[in-house]
Write an enzyme that holds these catalytic residues in place. Structure first.
Site: not given
Length: 705
Positions: A287, A345, A368
Site C-alpha cells: 500500500c 493502510h 487509493d
C-alpha cells in the site's frame, strides 16, 4: 529550438521571409511557471498562464502588414489555430491566444506570448507555426511542450490558495509515510523524486498507455482537462491489475523475481524500471509503495497531493459496514472472515474542486491505488471527497461507502466453541483510530482523524453497497449457547511500554468483577504473529491459569514473553496480535479483550561528512554503523546501504559472527547528480533468527553547486 520541418503552399506571390529559429525561452518560462527541474528535454508550462516564445527570421524580416503569424497547437487529431495578434487585452481563459506586446517586435525577432485555456488537457503538445499571405502559407513544425495543471491559478480546479500548501503538496519531493500500530507509530521517509531525470516523461508515458487512451485517443485527450478523470486513470494505472500499469502487488510468500516492498525508498527507481522494461510490471508493491508512486505522478502533473495513513483501516469485504472477527475460546484469532483490519493502510488525498458533485465536496479527495476491490469494473478507488465520508454521504462519487467503512466501521468480535458462538464484543471505536499525514512545517504528523469522522451513529442494520446508496442485506447464521446480555465481568488488555527486539514483552490483563459474588475464572492468553494487512498466523506463545476474584475486586495479572520465546518468529517492525479470553467456570460466560502491537527495531546510525546538506556532483563520505544490542551472538550479519540519486547499486559489509555490543561499519562515497531531497537507506539483517532486524532512512539535502 531549431525548426525541424517546413512546408510551403503557394498560390501566387511568394514572400522571402523565412523562420530560422524558435527559442522556447525554457529557463525563463520554467521559473515563471514553477516547473524548474521537472525536465531537461521539454518546455514544461502550466495551463492558463502565458509563456514566451522568441521567433527569429532569416532572409528578410517578417512584415505584419503582408503576412499573418498563426500558431497551431496539436494533440493527436485535435488542433487549435491561434492567430498571433498585437493586443493589450487580457487573455481569454476559455481559448488559446497568442499576443505580441508593444516593444515585442524587433528587426531580427518577434517575442510572442502564448496562453492556453484554463481547462487545457494535461499532455505533450506539438506546436506548428504558419506564415500566411493571401497567396501563400509557409508552415513550420517548431517543437513540443508539456502542459500541466496550475494550482497557482484561481480558475483552475486544482487551485490551492496558500503558497505554503503548494510548496508542500506540489513542489516538495520528500514525504513521510506513517506505519506500525496506534500504540507504536513508526515513520519512514519517501523520495517522490519528481525532479529526477526522466520522471516527468514516465508520468506522461503512463497516460499514453492507459486503456482509455488505447480505446479512444481523442476522447482521452479531451477529458484530461478534468482532474477527477485524471486521478481515476492514474489510480488504476499505478497498479498492474487491469492494464499496463506500474506495480504488481504481493502480500504473502517470498519476493523472488522482484524487490521486497520494504526495500523501496522512493518513486524514481520504480518509474525508471517500468519505462526501461517497456512498461513491464515492477515487482513488488504494497500500500505505501502504491501510494508513494501515485503521489509522485499527481505532483508532477500539477495536482496537489499528500500521502495519508489510516491506522486500523477496515477492509469491508461484504459491504455491510461491519467487520467480523472470530476467536477460539483460548484467544487464538481464526481466519474465518472475509473482512479484515489492516494495522495501517496508506492511501492518497488529492486537492480539487468537484464540479460533478457541488461545492460542498470540494477540497481533499481520497484516491487509493492499492488493488482491493473493483470500482466500476476497474481496480481503482476514488476520488472520494473526504467531506462525503465525514457526512456519511454514501451517494457521492466515487466509492464513498467503501472509504467510510475503512475509517469508521464497527468491529464485532465473536468467540467460537466448536462452531457455536459463546460470546461477542462490539467495538465502535478502534477502526480509523488515527489518520495521519506529514504536517506542513515539519516532519511531525498532522492528525486528520477529525476531518473524516463527524456525526455518528449509523442506523442499526443498515448495509451499503460500494457504488450506490442502496441497501443490501448481509447476515451470518451462528448458533449460540447463551443469550447475549450485559456482562458483570469487565476485561482489558494492555502492553507495557514500547516493545523492542531483544527485550521482554510485558502484558497486563485487568479483570473487574462487577457482581456481588466471588468468581472462579480461567484466563487464556494467546500471541500470534500478524501481517499488517491480514489475519494472524499460528500462535507462537500461549498461557492459561485459574484465578479467583472477590466481589467488586479489580484484579491485575502480569505476563512476560521473553526474547527466547519469540525471536525465532519475530523481527523488527513485526506485528503481534495478542488476545485474552476470561471464562467464568460456573456460568460459562466468556469475555474477550484483544490488542495488537509492533516490535521496534534496533537503531542503525548514519553520519555524513560535513552534515546532511551536500552539493551536486561533489563526493562525500557516509558512515553507516550497527551495534549488536542483544545478549547473544548474531550470525550471518549483513549491513546494506543504497540510495537512489546518491549511490549506484547496493554496498554491503558482512560479518560471519557479530558479538554482543560489537559494531558493524560500512563507509561509502556518495555523489548527487540532481538537486532535491535524497534518501540513504541502510538495512541490517542476519541469519540466526527471523530475518531482517533493522532498517533506517537518512534524509540528505542536495543543492546546486
Amino acid at each position: 529550438m531549431d525548426c525541424i520541418q517546413q512546408t510551403t503552399h503557394a498560390w501566387g506571390f511568394k514572400s522571402n521571409c523565412q523562420l530560422g529559429f524558435v527559442n522556447f525561452e525554457t529557463h525563463e518560462n520554467h521559473i515563471s511557471h514553477e516547473t524548474e527541474g521537472l525536465s531537461n528535454k521539454h518546455l514544461v508550462v502550466r495551463r492558463g498562464k502565458p509563456f514566451k516564445l522568441t521567433l527569429l527570421f532569416r532572409s528578410q524580416m517578417w512584415n505584419p502588414r503582408n503576412e499573418n503569424l498563426v500558431l497551431e497547437v496539436c494533440l493527436g487529431n485535435l488542433s487549435a489555430r491561434i492567430p498571433v495578434q498585437f493586443s493589450k487585452e487580457k487573455y481569454n481563459p476559455d481559448s488559446w491566444s497568442a499576443k505580441i506586446y508593444p516593444g515585442g517586435l524587433h528587426p531580427e525577432s518577434v517575442e510572442v506570448h502564448v496562453c492556453s485555456p484554463v481547462l487545457s488537457s494535461v499532455a505533450l503538445h506539438r506546436l506548428l507555426l504558419h506564415l500566411e499571405t493571401r497567396q501563400t502559407r509557409r508552415s513550420y513544425s517548431v517543437g513540443d511542450f508539456v502542459l500541466l495543471c496550475n494550482p497557482w491559478l484561481k480558475d483552475d480546479p486544482v487551485y490551492m490558495p496558500m503558497d505554503v500548501q503548494i510548496q508542500e503538496y506540489i513542489r516538495s519531493d520528500y514525504g513521510l509515510l506513517y506505519m506500525g500500530t496506534c500504540g507504536n507509530i513508526g515513520r519512514r521517509p519517501w523520495s517522490f523524486g519528481q525532479y529526477e531525470p526522466g520522471v516527468l516523461e514516465a508520468c506522461l508515458k503512463l497516460l499514453e498507455v492507459s486503456p482509455q487512451h488505447f480505446m479512444d485517443k481523442d476522447e482521452d485527450y479531451m477529458r484530461r482537462a478534468d482532474p477527477v478523470y485524471l486521478s481515476r486513470v492514474i489510480c488504476a494505472m499505478v497498479n498492474r491489475n487491469d492494464d499496463m500499469g506500474i506495480l504488481d502487488g504481493k502480500w504473502q510468500g517470498g519476493y523472488s523475481g522482484g524487490v521486497n516492498p520494504t526495500e523501496w525508498s522512493g518513486s524514481a527507481d520504480i518509474l525508471h524500471q517500468w519505462v526501461s522494461s517497456n512498461c513491464q510490471a515492477v515487482r513488488y508493491g504494497q500500500c505505501w509503495v502504491f501510494a508513494g508512486v501515485l503521489c509522485t505522478v499527481m505532483r508532477v502533473l500539477g495536482i496537489p497531493c499528500r500521502v495519508v495513513t489510516v491506522f486500523n483501516a477496515a477492509h469491508d469485504g461484504d459491504a455491510n459496514l461491519t467487520i467480523e472477527e472470530f476467536y477460539s475460546t483460548t484467544g487464538e484469532k481464526l481466519n474465518l472472515s472475509k473482512d479484515s483490519i489492516w494495522n495501517f493502510h496508506v492511501w492518497v488525498e488529492c486537492w480539487m474542486t468537484r464540479g460533478d458533485l457541488g461545492a460542498e465536496f470540494d477540497g481533499w479527495q481520497v484516491v487509493d491505488p492499492t488493488p482491493q476491490e473493483r470500482s466500476a469494473g476497474v481496480f481503482c478507488c476514488g476520488p472520494c471527497p473526504v467531506a462525503a465520508v465525514r457526512e456519511r454521504r454514501y451517494d457521492a462519487r466515487y466509492d464513498a461507502p467503501f472509504i467510510y467503512a475503512s475509517v469508521d466501521a464497527d468491529v464485532v468480535r465473536v468467540i467460537l466453541r466448536e462452531g457455536r458462538e459463546v460470546g461477542r464484543e462490539v467495538d465502535t471505536e478502534s477502526v480509523g483510530q488515527l489518520i495521519y499525514t506529514k504536517s506542513l512545517y515539519s516532519d511531525a504528523p498532522e492528525n486528520l482523524t477529525g476531518t473524516y469522522k463527524g456525526r455518528r451513529r449509523k442506523q442499526p442494520g443498515v448495509s451499503m453497497t460500494r457504488y450506490s446508496a442502496g441497501v443490501r442485506c448481509s447476515a451470518r447464521s451462528l448458533q449460540t449457547d447463551q443469550s447475549q446480555q450485559s456482562s458483570e465481568l469487565a476485561v482489558s488488555l494492555s502492553v507495557d511500554g514500547l516493545p523492542s527486539a531483544g527485550e521482554n514483552i510485558s502484558l497486563c490483563v485487568t479483570v473487574t468483577n462487577q457482581s456481588s459474588r466471588p468468581r472462579l475464572l480461567t484466563e487464556h492468553l494467546n500471541a500470534q504473529l500478524k501481517a499488517f494487512n491480514s489475519h494472524p498466523e499460528r500462535s507462537f506463545w500461549k498461557t492459561h491459569k485459574e484465578v479467583r476474584v472477590r466481589p467488586g475486586e479489580v484484579l491485575t495479572l502480569h505476563h512476560s514473553i521473553p526474547p527466547a520465546e519469540y525471536e525465532a518468529f519475530l523481527a523488527g517492525d513485526d506485528i503481534v496480535n495478542v488476545a485474552v479470553v476470561i471464562k467464568d467456570e460456573k456460568t460459562k460466560e466468556r469475555v474477550l479483550a484483544a490488542q495488537e502491537f509492533n516490535i521496534s527495531s534496533p537503531q542503525i546510525s548514519v553520519e555524513i561528512e560535513g552534515g546532511d546538506s551536500i552539493q551536486m556532483k561533489k563526493e562525500y563520505t557516509a558512515r553507516v554503523s550497527f551495534i549488536n544490542p542483544f545478549t547473544k551472538v548474531l550470525s550471518g550479519a549483513v549491513l546494506t546501504v543504497k540510495g537512489s540519486g546518491l549511490l549506484q547499486g547496493r554496498h554491503q559489509e558482512r560479518r560471519l559472527l557479530l558479538q554482543p555490543g560489537e559494531k558493524l561499519v560500512k563507509t561509502v562515497t556518495i555523489a548527487a547528480s540532481s538537486a532535491g531531497t535524497k534518501l540513504l537507506m541502510a538495512t541490517f539483517s542476519q541469519s540466526s533468527s527471523a530475518g531482517v532486524v533493522s532498517r533506517s532512512f537518512h534524509k540528505v539535502y542536495v543543492t546546486a553547486a
